[in-house]
Design a protein around this motif. Structure first.
Motif, PDB file in Angstrom:
ATOM      1  N   HIS A 193       3.228  34.558 -28.127  1.00 41.78           N
ATOM      2  CA  HIS A 193       4.639  34.627 -27.713  1.00 41.78           C
ATOM      3  C   HIS A 193       5.236  33.250 -27.487  1.00 41.78           C
TER       4      HIS A 193
ATOM      5  N   ASP B  86      -3.574  38.198 -16.356  1.00 41.08           N
ATOM      6  CA  ASP B  86      -2.125  38.010 -16.218  1.00 41.08           C
ATOM      7  C   ASP B  86      -1.491  38.041 -17.614  1.00 41.08           C
TER       8      ASP B  86
ATOM      9  N   GLY C  54       5.645  43.068 -21.680  1.00 36.87           N
ATOM     10  CA  GLY C  54       6.695  42.452 -22.504  1.00 36.87           C
ATOM     11  C   GLY C  54       6.857  43.150 -23.839  1.00 36.87           C
ATOM     12  N   ASN C  55       5.734  43.473 -24.468  1.00 41.85           N
ATOM     13  CA  ASN C  55       5.813  44.025 -25.822  1.00 41.85           C
ATOM     14  C   ASN C  55       6.098  45.522 -25.843  1.00 41.85           C
TER      15      ASN C  55
ATOM     16  N   ARG D 108       9.535  45.797 -23.618  1.00 40.25           N
ATOM     17  CA  ARG D 108      10.568  44.887 -24.129  1.00 40.25           C
ATOM     18  C   ARG D 108      11.621  44.583 -23.065  1.00 40.25           C
TER      19      ARG D 108
ATOM     20  N   VAL E  14       8.271  39.232 -14.726  1.00 41.25           N
ATOM     21  CA  VAL E  14       7.310  38.227 -14.257  1.00 41.25           C
ATOM     22  C   VAL E  14       6.313  38.898 -13.319  1.00 41.25           C
ATOM     23  N   THR E  15       5.158  38.277 -13.175  1.00 41.71           N
ATOM     24  CA  THR E  15       4.127  38.825 -12.299  1.00 41.71           C
ATOM     25  C   THR E  15       4.555  38.644 -10.852  1.00 41.71           C
ATOM     26  N   GLY E  16       4.632  39.738 -10.099  1.00 41.15           N
ATOM     27  CA  GLY E  16       4.896  39.642  -8.661  1.00 41.15           C
ATOM     28  C   GLY E  16       3.588  39.647  -7.890  1.00 41.15           C
ATOM     29  N   LYS E  17       2.646  40.477  -8.341  1.00 37.90           N
ATOM     30  CA  LYS E  17       1.364  40.605  -7.632  1.00 37.90           C
ATOM     31  C   LYS E  17       0.278  40.890  -8.656  1.00 37.90           C
TER      32      LYS E  17
ATOM     33  N   ARG F 101      12.972  48.187 -10.725  1.00 33.78           N
ATOM     34  CA  ARG F 101      12.595  46.950 -11.457  1.00 33.78           C
ATOM     35  C   ARG F 101      11.088  46.718 -11.456  1.00 33.78           C
ATOM     36  N   LYS F 102      10.337  47.570 -10.789  1.00 27.19           N
ATOM     37  CA  LYS F 102       8.894  47.337 -10.633  1.00 27.19           C
ATOM     38  C   LYS F 102       8.098  48.090 -11.710  1.00 27.19           C
TER      39      LYS F 102
ATOM     40  N   LEU G 135       1.674  44.137 -10.465  1.00 27.83           N
ATOM     41  CA  LEU G 135       3.069  44.542 -10.363  1.00 27.83           C
ATOM     42  C   LEU G 135       3.895  43.480 -11.073  1.00 27.83           C
TER      43      LEU G 135
ATOM     44  N   ILE H 152       7.820  42.390 -12.141  1.00 29.31           N
ATOM     45  CA  ILE H 152       9.204  42.637 -11.704  1.00 29.31           C
ATOM     46  C   ILE H 152      10.133  42.233 -12.843  1.00 29.31           C
TER      47      ILE H 152
ATOM     48  N   VAL I 255      13.256  40.838 -14.525  1.00 29.97           N
ATOM     49  CA  VAL I 255      14.221  39.802 -14.117  1.00 29.97           C
ATOM     50  C   VAL I 255      15.294  39.672 -15.200  1.00 29.97           C
TER      51      VAL I 255
ATOM     52  N   HIS J 237      16.592  33.988 -15.328  1.00 31.78           N
ATOM     53  CA  HIS J 237      15.444  33.573 -14.496  1.00 31.78           C
ATOM     54  C   HIS J 237      14.725  32.403 -15.167  1.00 31.78           C
TER      55      HIS J 237
ATOM     56  N   HIS K 183       9.506  34.448 -31.073  1.00 34.67           N
ATOM     57  CA  HIS K 183       9.635  35.900 -30.991  1.00 34.67           C
ATOM     58  C   HIS K 183      10.248  36.449 -32.282  1.00 34.67           C
TER      59      HIS K 183
HETATM   60  C1  LIG Z   1      14.216  41.848 -25.370  1.00 31.39           C
HETATM   61  C2  LIG Z   1      12.888  41.478 -24.699  1.00 31.39           C
HETATM   62  C3  LIG Z   1      11.806  41.246 -25.669  1.00 31.39           C
HETATM   63  C4  LIG Z   1      10.517  40.842 -25.015  1.00 31.39           C
HETATM   64  C5  LIG Z   1       9.442  40.625 -26.022  1.00 31.39           C
HETATM   65  C6  LIG Z   1       8.336  39.887 -25.362  1.00 31.39           C
HETATM   66  C7  LIG Z   1       7.214  39.465 -26.219  1.00 31.39           C
HETATM   67  C8  LIG Z   1       6.056  38.838 -25.422  1.00 31.39           C
HETATM   68  C9  LIG Z   1       6.221  39.057 -24.009  1.00 31.39           C
HETATM   69  C10 LIG Z   1       5.506  38.618 -23.036  1.00 31.39           C
HETATM   70  C11 LIG Z   1       4.259  37.978 -22.967  1.00 31.39           C
HETATM   71  C12 LIG Z   1       4.212  37.333 -21.628  1.00 31.39           C
HETATM   72  C13 LIG Z   1       2.854  37.069 -21.140  1.00 31.39           C
HETATM   73  C14 LIG Z   1       2.960  36.155 -19.967  1.00 31.39           C
HETATM   74  C15 LIG Z   1       2.175  36.639 -18.833  1.00 31.39           C
HETATM   75  C16 LIG Z   1       2.231  35.698 -17.665  1.00 31.39           C
HETATM   76  C17 LIG Z   1       3.296  36.145 -16.701  1.00 31.39           C
HETATM   77  C18 LIG Z   1       3.430  35.186 -15.559  1.00 31.39           C
HETATM   78  O1  LIG Z   1       2.523  34.503 -15.220  1.00 31.39           O
HETATM   79  S1  LIG Z   1       4.928  35.119 -14.746  1.00 31.39           S
HETATM   80  C19 LIG Z   1       4.714  33.710 -13.649  1.00 31.39           C
HETATM   81  C20 LIG Z   1       4.215  34.055 -12.290  1.00 31.39           C
HETATM   82  N1  LIG Z   1       5.210  34.770 -11.525  1.00 31.39           N
HETATM   83  C21 LIG Z   1       6.304  34.150 -11.009  1.00 31.39           C
HETATM   84  O2  LIG Z   1       6.537  32.984 -11.184  1.00 31.39           O
HETATM   85  C22 LIG Z   1       7.226  35.013 -10.198  1.00 31.39           C
HETATM   86  C23 LIG Z   1       7.787  34.235  -9.014  1.00 31.39           C
HETATM   87  N2  LIG Z   1       8.529  35.150  -8.148  1.00 31.39           N
HETATM   88  C24 LIG Z   1       9.856  35.369  -8.317  1.00 31.39           C
HETATM   89  O3  LIG Z   1      10.502  34.757  -9.171  1.00 31.39           O
HETATM   90  C25 LIG Z   1      10.483  36.425  -7.442  1.00 31.39           C
HETATM   91  O4  LIG Z   1       9.733  36.622  -6.259  1.00 31.39           O
HETATM   92  C26 LIG Z   1      10.594  37.803  -8.198  1.00 31.39           C
HETATM   93  C27 LIG Z   1      11.513  37.648  -9.419  1.00 31.39           C
HETATM   94  C28 LIG Z   1       9.233  38.348  -8.614  1.00 31.39           C
HETATM   95  C29 LIG Z   1      11.223  38.847  -7.257  1.00 31.39           C
HETATM   96  O5  LIG Z   1      12.344  38.280  -6.648  1.00 31.39           O
HETATM   97  P1  LIG Z   1      13.757  39.036  -6.614  1.00 31.39           P
HETATM   98  O6  LIG Z   1      14.599  38.342  -5.578  1.00 31.39           O
HETATM   99  O7  LIG Z   1      14.336  39.135  -7.988  1.00 31.39           O
HETATM  100  O8  LIG Z   1      13.459  40.523  -6.166  1.00 31.39           O
HETATM  101  P2  LIG Z   1      12.828  41.115  -4.814  1.00 31.39           P
HETATM  102  O9  LIG Z   1      13.868  41.943  -4.161  1.00 31.39           O
HETATM  103  O10 LIG Z   1      12.161  40.061  -4.010  1.00 31.39           O
HETATM  104  O11 LIG Z   1      11.684  42.085  -5.408  1.00 31.39           O
HETATM  105  C30 LIG Z   1      12.044  43.205  -6.225  1.00 31.39           C
HETATM  106  C31 LIG Z   1      11.172  44.350  -5.811  1.00 31.39           C
HETATM  107  O12 LIG Z   1       9.796  43.991  -6.049  1.00 31.39           O
HETATM  108  C32 LIG Z   1       9.040  44.019  -4.821  1.00 31.39           C
HETATM  109  N3  LIG Z   1       8.113  42.909  -4.844  1.00 31.39           N
HETATM  110  C33 LIG Z   1       8.334  41.646  -5.251  1.00 31.39           C
HETATM  111  N4  LIG Z   1       7.234  40.913  -5.141  1.00 31.39           N
HETATM  112  C34 LIG Z   1       6.286  41.731  -4.622  1.00 31.39           C
HETATM  113  C35 LIG Z   1       4.914  41.556  -4.288  1.00 31.39           C
HETATM  114  N5  LIG Z   1       4.303  40.385  -4.436  1.00 31.39           N
HETATM  115  N6  LIG Z   1       4.242  42.628  -3.814  1.00 31.39           N
HETATM  116  C36 LIG Z   1       4.827  43.838  -3.667  1.00 31.39           C
HETATM  117  N7  LIG Z   1       6.132  44.073  -3.974  1.00 31.39           N
HETATM  118  C37 LIG Z   1       6.832  43.029  -4.448  1.00 31.39           C
HETATM  119  C38 LIG Z   1      10.095  43.845  -3.710  1.00 31.39           C
HETATM  120  O13 LIG Z   1       9.623  44.364  -2.487  1.00 31.39           O
HETATM  121  C39 LIG Z   1      11.254  44.647  -4.295  1.00 31.39           C
HETATM  122  O14 LIG Z   1      10.968  45.999  -4.119  1.00 31.39           O
HETATM  123  P3  LIG Z   1      12.158  47.066  -3.836  1.00 31.39           P
HETATM  124  O15 LIG Z   1      13.032  47.065  -5.101  1.00 31.39           O
HETATM  125  O16 LIG Z   1      12.901  46.569  -2.614  1.00 31.39           O
HETATM  126  O17 LIG Z   1      11.453  48.380  -3.636  1.00 31.39           O
END
Ligand SMILES: CCCCCCCC/C=C\CCCCCCCC(=O)SCCNC(=O)CCNC(=O)[C@H](O)C(C)(C)COP(=O)(O)OP(=O)(O)OC[C@H]1O[C@@H](n2cnc3c(N)ncnc32)[C@H](O)[C@@H]1OP(=O)(O)O
Length: 197
Positions: A32, A86, A94-95, A98, A102-105, A132-133, A156, A158, A160, A164, A181
Protein backbone atom coordinates in the motif's frame (compact mmCIF):
# COMPACT_ATOMS: atom_id res chain seq x y z
CA UNK A 1 -1.96 -17.14 35.41
CA UNK A 2 -5.09 -17.53 33.32
CA UNK A 3 -4.92 -16.85 29.62
CA UNK A 4 -8.67 -16.12 29.46
CA UNK A 5 -9.22 -12.73 27.83
CA UNK A 6 -12.19 -10.38 27.98
CA UNK A 7 -15.13 -11.14 25.66
CA UNK A 8 -14.50 -10.09 22.04
CA UNK A 9 -15.72 -7.81 20.58
CA UNK A 10 -16.07 -5.99 23.91
CA UNK A 11 -19.21 -4.09 22.83
CA UNK A 12 -22.33 -4.95 20.82
CA UNK A 13 -21.43 -4.87 17.12
CA UNK A 14 -23.05 -5.06 13.72
CA UNK A 15 -21.61 -7.53 11.22
CA UNK A 16 -18.65 -6.08 9.31
CA UNK A 17 -19.87 -5.98 5.72
CA UNK A 18 -17.05 -5.70 3.16
CA UNK A 19 -17.30 -2.80 0.71
CA UNK A 20 -19.03 -3.73 -2.59
CA UNK A 21 -15.76 -2.94 -4.39
CA UNK A 22 -13.59 -4.93 -1.99
CA UNK A 23 -11.13 -7.24 -3.78
CA UNK A 24 -12.51 -10.75 -4.24
CA UNK A 25 -11.16 -13.97 -2.71
CA UNK A 26 -7.84 -14.97 -4.27
CA UNK A 27 -6.73 -11.38 -4.93
CA UNK A 28 -3.15 -10.67 -3.93
CA UNK A 29 -3.05 -7.32 -2.16
CA UNK A 30 -0.23 -5.10 -3.31
CA UNK A 31 2.09 -2.95 -1.26
CA UNK A 32 0.00 0.00 0.00
CA UNK A 33 3.02 2.30 0.43
CA UNK A 34 6.60 1.50 -0.66
CA UNK A 35 8.12 3.02 2.47
CA UNK A 36 5.78 1.18 4.86
CA UNK A 37 7.76 -0.77 7.46
CA UNK A 38 5.15 -3.53 7.37
CA UNK A 39 4.87 -4.15 3.63
CA UNK A 40 7.02 -1.68 1.66
CA UNK A 41 9.65 -2.81 -0.83
CA UNK A 42 11.82 0.21 0.00
CA UNK A 43 11.93 -0.56 3.74
CA UNK A 44 15.07 -2.73 3.69
CA UNK A 45 14.83 -4.06 7.24
CA UNK A 46 11.03 -4.06 7.08
CA UNK A 47 8.71 -7.03 7.30
CA UNK A 48 7.77 -7.30 3.61
CA UNK A 49 4.45 -8.78 4.64
CA UNK A 50 2.34 -10.07 1.76
CA UNK A 51 -1.42 -10.58 1.86
CA UNK A 52 -4.12 -12.37 -0.13
CA UNK A 53 -7.88 -12.09 0.28
CA UNK A 54 -9.46 -15.31 1.54
CA UNK A 55 -13.02 -16.65 1.52
CA UNK A 56 -15.49 -14.80 3.76
CA UNK A 57 -14.23 -11.79 5.64
CA UNK A 58 -10.69 -13.08 5.88
CA UNK A 59 -7.24 -11.95 4.74
CA UNK A 60 -4.21 -14.28 4.72
CA UNK A 61 -0.81 -12.66 5.30
CA UNK A 62 2.72 -14.10 5.32
CA UNK A 63 5.89 -12.76 6.85
CA UNK A 64 9.31 -14.41 7.15
CA UNK A 65 11.42 -13.57 10.21
CA UNK A 66 14.99 -12.48 9.37
CA UNK A 67 18.04 -11.68 11.50
CA UNK A 68 17.01 -8.00 11.26
CA UNK A 69 13.92 -8.85 13.32
CA UNK A 70 15.61 -10.43 16.36
CA UNK A 71 15.02 -9.65 20.02
CA UNK A 72 16.63 -12.57 21.84
CA UNK A 73 19.34 -14.24 19.73
CA UNK A 74 17.68 -16.29 17.01
CA UNK A 75 14.15 -15.26 17.98
CA UNK A 76 11.75 -12.63 16.67
CA UNK A 77 11.30 -9.49 18.79
CA UNK A 78 7.82 -9.41 20.34
CA UNK A 79 7.20 -5.77 19.42
CA UNK A 80 8.11 -6.54 15.87
CA UNK A 81 5.61 -9.41 15.81
CA UNK A 82 3.00 -6.95 17.10
CA UNK A 83 3.97 -4.73 14.16
CA UNK A 84 3.34 -7.59 11.73
CA UNK A 85 -0.13 -8.04 13.19
CA UNK A 86 -0.83 -4.28 13.05
CA UNK A 87 -0.03 -4.44 9.34
CA UNK A 88 -2.02 -7.63 8.67
CA UNK A 89 -5.06 -6.41 10.63
CA UNK A 90 -4.85 -2.92 9.10
CA UNK A 91 -4.59 -4.37 5.63
CA UNK A 92 -7.75 -6.42 6.20
CA UNK A 93 -9.63 -3.35 7.44
CA UNK A 94 -8.34 -1.03 4.68
CA UNK A 95 -8.85 -3.43 1.80
CA UNK A 96 -12.09 -5.15 2.81
CA UNK A 97 -13.90 -2.17 4.33
CA UNK A 98 -12.19 0.44 2.11
CA UNK A 99 -12.44 3.03 4.85
CA UNK A 100 -9.47 5.04 6.18
CA UNK A 101 -8.83 3.79 9.68
CA UNK A 102 -6.03 3.80 12.26
CA UNK A 103 -5.16 1.40 15.06
CA UNK A 104 -6.68 2.55 18.36
CA UNK A 105 -5.84 -0.56 20.38
CA UNK A 106 -3.79 -3.67 19.63
CA UNK A 107 -3.55 -6.67 21.97
CA UNK A 108 -1.19 -9.58 21.38
CA UNK A 109 -0.88 -13.03 22.96
CA UNK A 110 2.55 -14.59 22.44
CA UNK A 111 2.10 -18.33 22.75
CA UNK A 112 5.25 -19.82 21.22
CA UNK A 113 8.68 -18.44 20.32
CA UNK A 114 9.06 -17.48 16.66
CA UNK A 115 12.57 -18.36 15.38
CA UNK A 116 14.54 -16.48 12.71
CA UNK A 117 13.91 -18.18 9.38
CA UNK A 118 10.34 -19.19 10.21
CA UNK A 119 7.33 -17.85 8.36
CA UNK A 120 4.20 -16.70 10.14
CA UNK A 121 0.93 -17.37 8.32
CA UNK A 122 -1.46 -14.77 9.72
CA UNK A 123 -5.20 -15.22 9.24
CA UNK A 124 -7.18 -12.05 9.94
CA UNK A 125 -10.97 -11.81 10.22
CA UNK A 126 -13.34 -8.87 10.56
CA UNK A 127 -15.28 -9.32 13.80
CA UNK A 128 -17.74 -6.43 13.76
CA UNK A 129 -18.41 -2.73 13.56
CA UNK A 130 -19.84 -0.26 16.09
CA UNK A 131 -20.07 3.23 14.60
CA UNK A 132 -16.49 4.31 13.75
CA UNK A 133 -15.04 1.31 15.60
CA UNK A 134 -13.99 -1.75 13.61
CA UNK A 135 -12.99 -4.89 15.53
CA UNK A 136 -10.61 -7.41 13.99
CA UNK A 137 -8.60 -10.39 15.20
CA UNK A 138 -5.95 -12.72 13.83
CA UNK A 139 -3.99 -15.89 14.51
CA UNK A 140 -0.39 -16.36 13.38
CA UNK A 141 0.44 -19.98 12.52
CA UNK A 142 4.04 -21.14 12.51
CA UNK A 143 5.48 -22.28 9.16
CA UNK A 144 2.17 -23.40 7.59
CA UNK A 145 -1.39 -22.12 7.30
CA UNK A 146 -2.44 -24.96 9.63
CA UNK A 147 0.73 -24.86 11.78
CA UNK A 148 0.60 -24.27 15.54
CA UNK A 149 -0.58 -20.81 16.63
CA UNK A 150 2.44 -18.81 17.83
CA UNK A 151 0.81 -15.39 18.21
CA UNK A 152 -2.80 -14.14 18.33
CA UNK A 153 -3.96 -10.55 18.20
CA UNK A 154 -7.09 -8.44 18.55
CA UNK A 155 -7.42 -4.87 17.51
CA UNK A 156 -9.74 -1.92 17.41
CA UNK A 157 -9.40 0.31 14.35
CA UNK A 158 -11.06 3.72 14.33
CA UNK A 159 -12.34 5.19 11.09
CA UNK A 160 -10.88 8.65 10.49
CA UNK A 161 -11.38 11.38 7.90
CA UNK A 162 -8.74 11.51 5.15
CA UNK A 163 -7.42 14.77 6.57
CA UNK A 164 -6.14 12.78 9.57
CA UNK A 165 -3.20 11.79 7.35
CA UNK A 166 -2.59 15.16 5.70
CA UNK A 167 -2.89 17.05 9.01
CA UNK A 168 -0.71 14.76 11.11
CA UNK A 169 1.43 13.08 8.43
CA UNK A 170 3.41 13.96 5.33
CA UNK A 171 1.13 15.29 2.54
CA UNK A 172 3.75 14.46 -0.14
CA UNK A 173 4.04 10.88 1.02
CA UNK A 174 0.26 10.75 1.02
CA UNK A 175 0.29 11.52 -2.70
CA UNK A 176 2.71 8.61 -3.23
CA UNK A 177 0.34 6.39 -1.28
CA UNK A 178 -2.62 7.46 -3.44
CA UNK A 179 -0.58 6.79 -6.62
CA UNK A 180 0.41 3.35 -5.32
CA UNK A 181 -3.23 2.56 -4.51
CA UNK A 182 -4.29 3.49 -8.06
CA UNK A 183 -1.44 1.40 -9.53
CA UNK A 184 -2.58 -1.61 -7.46
CA UNK A 185 -6.16 -1.13 -8.67
CA UNK A 186 -5.03 -0.88 -12.32
CA UNK A 187 -2.89 -4.01 -12.06
CA UNK A 188 -5.76 -5.93 -10.52
CA UNK A 189 -8.09 -4.83 -13.31
CA UNK A 190 -5.51 -5.88 -15.93
CA UNK A 191 -5.14 -9.27 -14.26
CA UNK A 192 -8.94 -9.52 -14.18
CA UNK A 193 -9.05 -9.01 -17.96
CA UNK A 194 -6.52 -11.78 -18.48
CA UNK A 195 -8.64 -14.19 -16.46
CA UNK A 196 -12.02 -13.06 -17.90
CA UNK A 197 -11.40 -11.69 -21.40
C1 LIG B 1 -11.29 4.67 -0.22
C2 LIG B 1 -10.39 3.95 0.79
C3 LIG B 1 -9.52 2.94 0.16
C4 LIG B 1 -8.60 2.27 1.13
C5 LIG B 1 -7.76 1.24 0.47
C6 LIG B 1 -6.64 0.89 1.39
C7 LIG B 1 -5.61 -0.02 0.87
C8 LIG B 1 -4.59 -0.43 1.94
C9 LIG B 1 -5.03 -0.05 3.25
C10 LIG B 1 -4.40 -0.15 4.37
C11 LIG B 1 -3.23 -0.82 4.77
C12 LIG B 1 -2.82 -0.17 6.05
C13 LIG B 1 -1.96 -1.02 6.89
C14 LIG B 1 -1.38 -0.15 7.95
C15 LIG B 1 -1.53 -0.75 9.28
C16 LIG B 1 -0.89 0.09 10.35
C17 LIG B 1 -1.93 0.98 10.99
C18 LIG B 1 -1.31 1.88 12.01
O1 LIG B 1 -0.31 1.58 12.57
S1 LIG B 1 -2.11 3.34 12.36
C19 LIG B 1 -0.93 4.19 13.43
C20 LIG B 1 -1.13 3.95 14.88
N1 LIG B 1 -2.34 4.59 15.36
C21 LIG B 1 -2.42 5.94 15.52
O2 LIG B 1 -1.52 6.69 15.25
C22 LIG B 1 -3.72 6.45 16.07
C23 LIG B 1 -3.48 7.62 17.02
N2 LIG B 1 -4.74 7.97 17.67
C24 LIG B 1 -5.58 8.90 17.14
O3 LIG B 1 -5.28 9.52 16.11
C25 LIG B 1 -6.90 9.09 17.83
O4 LIG B 1 -6.83 8.68 19.19
C26 LIG B 1 -8.05 8.27 17.13
C27 LIG B 1 -8.23 8.78 15.69
C28 LIG B 1 -7.77 6.77 17.13
C29 LIG B 1 -9.37 8.48 17.89
O5 LIG B 1 -9.52 9.85 18.13
P1 LIG B 1 -10.89 10.62 17.79
O6 LIG B 1 -10.84 11.93 18.52
O7 LIG B 1 -11.10 10.68 16.31
O8 LIG B 1 -12.06 9.72 18.36
P2 LIG B 1 -12.41 9.25 19.85
O9 LIG B 1 -13.72 9.84 20.21
O10 LIG B 1 -11.27 9.46 20.77
O11 LIG B 1 -12.59 7.66 19.64
C30 LIG B 1 -13.63 7.16 18.79
C31 LIG B 1 -14.22 5.96 19.48
O12 LIG B 1 -13.18 4.97 19.62
C32 LIG B 1 -12.97 4.65 21.02
N3 LIG B 1 -11.55 4.47 21.22
C33 LIG B 1 -10.54 5.20 20.72
N4 LIG B 1 -9.37 4.71 21.12
C34 LIG B 1 -9.65 3.65 21.91
C35 LIG B 1 -8.84 2.71 22.61
N5 LIG B 1 -7.52 2.78 22.60
N6 LIG B 1 -9.48 1.73 23.29
C36 LIG B 1 -10.82 1.62 23.31
N7 LIG B 1 -11.65 2.48 22.65
C37 LIG B 1 -11.05 3.47 21.97
C38 LIG B 1 -13.49 5.89 21.78
O13 LIG B 1 -13.84 5.56 23.10
C39 LIG B 1 -14.69 6.27 20.92
O14 LIG B 1 -15.72 5.38 21.21
P3 LIG B 1 -17.27 5.87 21.18
O15 LIG B 1 -17.56 6.25 19.72
O16 LIG B 1 -17.37 7.05 22.13
O17 LIG B 1 -18.06 4.67 21.62
Amino acid sequence: MSRVSQPWPPVAVEPAVPHPKAPVAGTELGVHFNECFGCGDEADAGLHLRSTVGEGQVVHSRFTVTAAHQGAPGLAHGGLLACAFDEALGSAVGNLMRRPAVTGKLETDFRRPVPVGSTLFIETRLDGVAGRKIYVSADGHLDAADGPIAVSARALFIVVAFDHFSTHGDPEALEKLAAQHEKNQREREERGWEINP
